[in-house]
Design a protein around this motif. Structure first.
Motif, mmCIF file in Angstrom:
data_model
loop_
_atom_site.group_PDB
_atom_site.id
_atom_site.type_symbol
_atom_site.label_atom_id
_atom_site.label_comp_id
_atom_site.label_asym_id
_atom_site.label_seq_id
_atom_site.Cartn_x
_atom_site.Cartn_y
_atom_site.Cartn_z
ATOM 1 N N GLY A 94 43.354 41.544 28.106
ATOM 2 C CA GLY A 94 43.418 42.953 28.459
ATOM 3 C C GLY A 94 42.418 43.363 29.525
ATOM 4 O O GLY A 94 42.560 44.426 30.121
ATOM 5 N N GLN A 95 41.391 42.527 29.769
ATOM 6 C CA GLN A 95 40.462 42.818 30.858
ATOM 7 C C GLN A 95 40.986 42.163 32.139
ATOM 8 O O GLN A 95 41.932 41.381 32.099
ATOM 9 C CB GLN A 95 39.063 42.303 30.515
ATOM 10 N N SER A 96 40.346 42.487 33.254
ATOM 11 C CA SER A 96 40.832 41.982 34.542
ATOM 12 C C SER A 96 39.713 41.385 35.369
ATOM 13 O O SER A 96 38.557 41.815 35.278
ATOM 14 C CB SER A 96 41.468 43.125 35.353
ATOM 15 N N LEU A 97 40.102 40.421 36.191
ATOM 16 C CA LEU A 97 39.223 39.962 37.257
ATOM 17 C C LEU A 97 39.004 41.113 38.228
ATOM 18 O O LEU A 97 39.862 41.994 38.367
ATOM 19 C CB LEU A 97 39.865 38.785 38.007
ATOM 20 N N ARG A 98 37.857 41.095 38.924
ATOM 21 C CA ARG A 98 37.617 42.156 39.910
ATOM 22 C C ARG A 98 38.271 41.764 41.228
ATOM 23 O O ARG A 98 37.887 40.781 41.873
ATOM 24 C CB ARG A 98 36.126 42.401 40.103
ATOM 25 N N ALA A 99 39.294 42.520 41.600
ATOM 26 C CA ALA A 99 40.048 42.228 42.812
ATOM 27 C C ALA A 99 39.247 42.625 44.047
ATOM 28 O O ALA A 99 38.498 43.611 44.038
ATOM 29 C CB ALA A 99 41.374 42.967 42.795
ATOM 30 N N VAL A 100 39.405 41.848 45.095
ATOM 31 C CA VAL A 100 38.849 42.146 46.409
ATOM 32 C C VAL A 100 40.053 42.243 47.347
ATOM 33 O O VAL A 100 40.866 41.319 47.417
ATOM 34 C CB VAL A 100 37.881 41.028 46.861
ATOM 35 N N ALA A 101 40.197 43.372 48.019
ATOM 36 C CA ALA A 101 41.404 43.617 48.816
ATOM 37 C C ALA A 101 41.452 42.708 50.037
ATOM 38 O O ALA A 101 40.473 42.618 50.793
ATOM 39 C CB ALA A 101 41.450 45.071 49.255
ATOM 40 N N VAL A 102 42.583 42.024 50.194
ATOM 41 C CA VAL A 102 42.796 41.164 51.357
ATOM 42 C C VAL A 102 44.198 41.402 51.899
ATOM 43 O O VAL A 102 45.077 41.934 51.211
ATOM 44 C CB VAL A 102 42.623 39.660 51.016
ATOM 45 N N THR A 103 44.385 40.992 53.129
ATOM 46 C CA THR A 103 45.699 41.044 53.740
ATOM 47 C C THR A 103 45.876 39.778 54.580
ATOM 48 O O THR A 103 44.894 39.117 54.916
ATOM 49 C CB THR A 103 45.845 42.312 54.611
ATOM 50 N N VAL A 104 47.116 39.441 54.870
ATOM 51 C CA VAL A 104 47.394 38.281 55.717
ATOM 52 C C VAL A 104 47.879 38.794 57.069
ATOM 53 O O VAL A 104 48.837 39.571 57.143
ATOM 54 C CB VAL A 104 48.451 37.356 55.082
ATOM 55 N N VAL A 105 47.158 38.415 58.122
ATOM 56 C CA VAL A 105 47.504 38.825 59.482
ATOM 57 C C VAL A 105 47.589 37.574 60.336
ATOM 58 O O VAL A 105 46.592 36.856 60.495
ATOM 59 C CB VAL A 105 46.448 39.793 60.072
ATOM 60 N N ASP A 106 48.779 37.298 60.856
ATOM 61 C CA ASP A 106 48.975 36.122 61.721
ATOM 62 C C ASP A 106 48.427 34.841 61.098
ATOM 63 O O ASP A 106 47.792 34.018 61.774
ATOM 64 C CB ASP A 106 48.328 36.347 63.093
ATOM 65 N N GLY A 107 48.643 34.691 59.792
ATOM 66 C CA GLY A 107 48.238 33.464 59.119
ATOM 67 C C GLY A 107 46.789 33.426 58.685
ATOM 68 O O GLY A 107 46.360 32.452 58.068
ATOM 69 N N ASP A 108 46.028 34.464 58.995
ATOM 70 C CA ASP A 108 44.638 34.554 58.533
ATOM 71 C C ASP A 108 44.575 35.468 57.312
ATOM 72 O O ASP A 108 45.188 36.539 57.309
ATOM 73 C CB ASP A 108 43.725 35.168 59.608
ATOM 74 N N VAL A 109 43.800 35.044 56.295
ATOM 75 C CA VAL A 109 43.521 35.919 55.159
ATOM 76 C C VAL A 109 42.269 36.708 55.519
ATOM 77 O O VAL A 109 41.217 36.124 55.804
ATOM 78 C CB VAL A 109 43.295 35.122 53.863
ATOM 79 N N ARG A 110 42.407 38.023 55.541
ATOM 80 C CA ARG A 110 41.300 38.890 55.969
ATOM 81 C C ARG A 110 40.943 39.892 54.889
ATOM 82 O O ARG A 110 41.827 40.408 54.190
ATOM 83 C CB ARG A 110 41.692 39.670 57.241
ATOM 84 N N LEU A 111 39.642 40.177 54.788
ATOM 85 C CA LEU A 111 39.194 41.284 53.933
ATOM 86 C C LEU A 111 39.693 42.587 54.529
ATOM 87 O O LEU A 111 39.752 42.734 55.751
ATOM 88 C CB LEU A 111 37.661 41.330 53.887
ATOM 89 N N THR A 112 40.019 43.550 53.669
ATOM 90 C CA THR A 112 40.425 44.863 54.194
ATOM 91 C C THR A 112 39.402 45.925 53.809
ATOM 92 O O THR A 112 38.550 45.695 52.965
ATOM 93 C CB THR A 112 41.804 45.280 53.664
#
Ligand code: FES
Length: 112
Positions: A94-112
């Motif tokens: 019922g608890q969760s890992l702490r998510a860190v927002a990321v996005t994929v841009v042109d094959g790179d995983v980037r922090l948002t």
């Protein structure tokens, strides 16, 4: 900030599909160990800290137990859904890992 100015964590193709790697990154001014999961063309990132006892999730540095879309904490077996970080079985259900927002841009995983 334009998408190509966002900090790069890694290349998406550096992560085997359905698996995860560790990347260290600055998050809120602190250097953090992150679990970065790849599901197809998408990525998710979480702090490498289990909500049960605060241990790292990996069984060896950068090596995570990931099977069938689940991330399993190496310490006591808590099982998290890789897509949303929710613990669905184990000592912190019922608890969760702490998510860190990321996005994929042109094959790179980037922090948002
Ligand atoms: S620290 Fe992860 S299950 Fe206990």
């Amino acid at each position: 900030m334009t998408p190509d100015a966002l900090p790069i964590l890694c290349r998406l193709d550096a992560i085997p599909d359905g698996n995860a790697i560790e990347v260290e990154a600055l998050v809120d001014g602190e250097t953090e160990s992150l679990l970065v999961y790849r599901g197809g063309e998408e990525a998710r990132a979480y702090l490498n800290v289990c909500p049960h006892a605060g241990r790292r999730l990996d069984y060896a540095p950068g090596k995570f137990l990931v099977r069938g879309g689940k991330v399993i904490c190496a310490a006591h077996g808590a099982t998290f859904t890789a897509d949303d970080g929710l613990c669905e079985a184990g000592p912190c259900k019922g608890q969760s890992l702490r998510a860190v927002a990321v996005t994929v841009v042109d094959g790179d995983v980037r922090l948002t």
